[in-house]
Design an enzyme around this catalytic site. Structure first.
Site, PDB file in Angstrom:
ATOM      1  N   GLU A 294       0.814  -1.213   0.000  1.00  0.00           N
ATOM      2  CA  GLU A 294       0.000   0.000   0.000  1.00  0.00           C
ATOM      3  C   GLU A 294       0.851   1.268   0.000  1.00  0.00           C
ATOM      4  O   GLU A 294       1.956   1.305   0.548  1.00  0.00           O
ATOM      5  CB  GLU A 294      -0.935  -0.008   1.214  1.00  0.00           C
ATOM      6  CG  GLU A 294      -1.983  -1.101   1.111  1.00  0.00           C
ATOM      7  CD  GLU A 294      -2.908  -1.178   2.314  1.00  0.00           C
ATOM      8  OE1 GLU A 294      -4.122  -1.378   2.111  1.00  0.00           O
ATOM      9  OE2 GLU A 294      -2.426  -1.047   3.450  1.00  0.00           O
TER      10      GLU A 294
ATOM     11  N   CYS B 233       3.397   8.646   1.268  1.00  0.00           N
ATOM     12  CA  CYS B 233       3.952   7.659   2.194  1.00  0.00           C
ATOM     13  C   CYS B 233       4.111   6.349   1.429  1.00  0.00           C
ATOM     14  O   CYS B 233       3.120   5.744   1.006  1.00  0.00           O
ATOM     15  CB  CYS B 233       3.008   7.485   3.384  1.00  0.00           C
ATOM     16  SG  CYS B 233       3.535   6.252   4.581  1.00  0.00           S
TER      17      CYS B 233
ATOM     18  N   CYS C  61       6.242  -7.005   6.852  1.00  0.00           N
ATOM     19  CA  CYS C  61       7.358  -6.578   7.696  1.00  0.00           C
ATOM     20  C   CYS C  61       7.658  -7.677   8.703  1.00  0.00           C
ATOM     21  O   CYS C  61       6.736  -8.301   9.241  1.00  0.00           O
ATOM     22  CB  CYS C  61       7.029  -5.269   8.415  1.00  0.00           C
ATOM     23  SG  CYS C  61       8.407  -4.604   9.386  1.00  0.00           S
TER      24      CYS C  61
ATOM     25  N   CYS D 180       6.315  -4.841  15.233  1.00  0.00           N
ATOM     26  CA  CYS D 180       6.016  -3.805  16.236  1.00  0.00           C
ATOM     27  C   CYS D 180       4.577  -3.997  16.687  1.00  0.00           C
ATOM     28  O   CYS D 180       3.678  -4.240  15.870  1.00  0.00           O
ATOM     29  CB  CYS D 180       6.237  -2.413  15.642  1.00  0.00           C
ATOM     30  SG  CYS D 180       7.967  -2.081  15.220  1.00  0.00           S
TER      31      CYS D 180
ATOM     32  N   CYS E 185      -1.255   5.970  10.287  1.00  0.00           N
ATOM     33  CA  CYS E 185      -0.031   5.353  10.790  1.00  0.00           C
ATOM     34  C   CYS E 185      -0.319   4.028  11.489  1.00  0.00           C
ATOM     35  O   CYS E 185      -1.177   3.942  12.363  1.00  0.00           O
ATOM     36  CB  CYS E 185       0.658   6.320  11.751  1.00  0.00           C
ATOM     37  SG  CYS E 185       2.154   5.658  12.512  1.00  0.00           S
TER      38      CYS E 185
END
Length: 370
Positions: free
Chosen positions: A99, A112, A119, A123, A345
């Site tokens: 994305e 962005c 990933c 996190c 985010c």
């Protein structure tokens, strides 16, 4: 032999920086200025056919056409938020997708972009980490996001330069794909390509400290660090890579960046209710950053349905920010944009089917947030 090697290894023209193209021209027995001509055609004129590059010798055009392509991502889906934020789901012909998000403002337009599909860092507040890791994007696939977004937005907004800022804050950890990212930055900054200012292109990292040190030598991008806690005991749970590169190592790498470049670092801090948003957490952050060239960007946590985490209250965020400001640390609170289309985010997930690394457990944060 040369052309066969090129064809099977780097067939997409967007993979090449100016230096890379000049080296290629030298290998083909051409002068370096041919590389500059090609870049102007590609990035200034948006030409996607070597045949149309009329100031380049016909024999060279034919050689290039036989060995290189202009492949760009394919748009699988486009979503537009109520606030005007646009999110695209891109793919390259398989089921795995990534994305890209465009955030318009009155005086700038920020793109962005992603550096990986998925990933591996997991996190604890991030949907991308939940998706797992599939692959690194090539330089061409990174640049392709900017190229396509610019073309779409220029037609839609009637602006010649709708993208003023590019941030590597999409899917993935950029410094685990460092060479491809550094080459992409070179193209973004090159006057023969996108011509962006070095202050307008930002690499965000969770703290891959060896690559942070190499970044100083290899690129001129701005640096943002996903910090999220001022002490190891909390940060290691929020950002598991902290177990490998703890805060002592991270801050040494940050100091190396600021001493070498004389530029400040933006420290990103997602506000998680009951986890990292209390007065003692603000004091720990002050102790860590007080004598450093820093700006803190507080980010209200954006909900992910699969997680039980909660965003800090507006009052808690305000008190946290005021504590930093009172201790002479620059602080801003990020305005949430695009959360209604899961473009804010931490909300980017793409479509990752071929996972190569499982995600870390979420038990600790679930317990702390209850």
């Amino acid at each position: 032999m040369l052309l066969r090697f090129l064809y099977y290894n780097m067939p997409v023209i967007y993979n090449y920086t100016r230096n890379g193209l000049e080296h290629l021209m030298s290998q083909l027995g051409e002068k370096p200025f041919r590389a500059q001509q090609i870049m102007r055609w590609v990035y200034h004129q948006s030409v996607d056919s070597f045949e149309d590059m009329v100031n380049i010798p016909k024999a060279l055009r034919q050689t290039l056409a036989e060995n290189f392509t202009f492949e760009l991502p394919q748009i699988e889906k486009e979503l537009i938020s109520n606030c005007g934020t646009t999110k695209w789901l891109f793919h390259f012909g398989d089921k795995n997708a990534f994305e890209t998000v465009y955030i318009p403002e009155s005086n700038r337009g920020t793109l962005c972009i992603s550096s990986q599909i998925g990933c591996a860092l997991a996190c604890q507040f991030c949907a991308t980490g939940m998706a797992g890791f599939y692959k690194n994007l090539t330089t061409a696939q990174i640049i392709g996001q900017v190229f396509l977004a610019r073309s779409i937005l220029a037609k839609r907004t009637n602006k010649k330069h709708p993208i003023t800022n590019v941030v590597f804050m999409g899917m993935g950890e950029p410094l685990l794909n460092e060479q491809q990212v550094f080459d992409a930055v070179s193209i973004l900054l090159d006057d023969l390509a996108f011509g962006l200012s070095k202050y307008k292109v930002t690499i965000s990292t969770s703290g891959i400290t060896p690559a942070m040190r190499r970044m100083v030598e290899q690129t001129h991008a701005a640096l943002a660090v996903s910090l999220h806690a001022g002490e190891d005991s909390i940060r290691s749970h929020i950002v598991p890579i902290n177990k490998k590169y703890p805060l002592s190592d991270l801050m040494q790498a940050c100091d190396h960046y600021t001493q070498s470049t004389k530029r400040l670092i933006t420290y990103e801090y997602v506000m998680l209710k009951g986890i990292n948003d209390q007065e003692q957490h603000a004091k720990a952050l002050v102790k860590l950053l007080k004598h450093r060239h820093a700006k803190v960007n507080l980010i209200p946590y954006n909900p992910i349905p699969e997680l039980d985490l909660k965003c800090s209250t507006a009052n808690a965020i305000d008190l946290f920010c005021q504590h930093l400001l009172q201790n002479q640390i620059r602080c801003t609170v990020r305005k949430t944009r695009g959360d209604d289309i899961y473009a804010a985010c931490g909300q980017l997930s793409g479509s990752v089917f071929d996972r190569k690394k499982s995600i870390a457990p979420y038990l600790y944060l679930r317990e702390r947030s209850n």
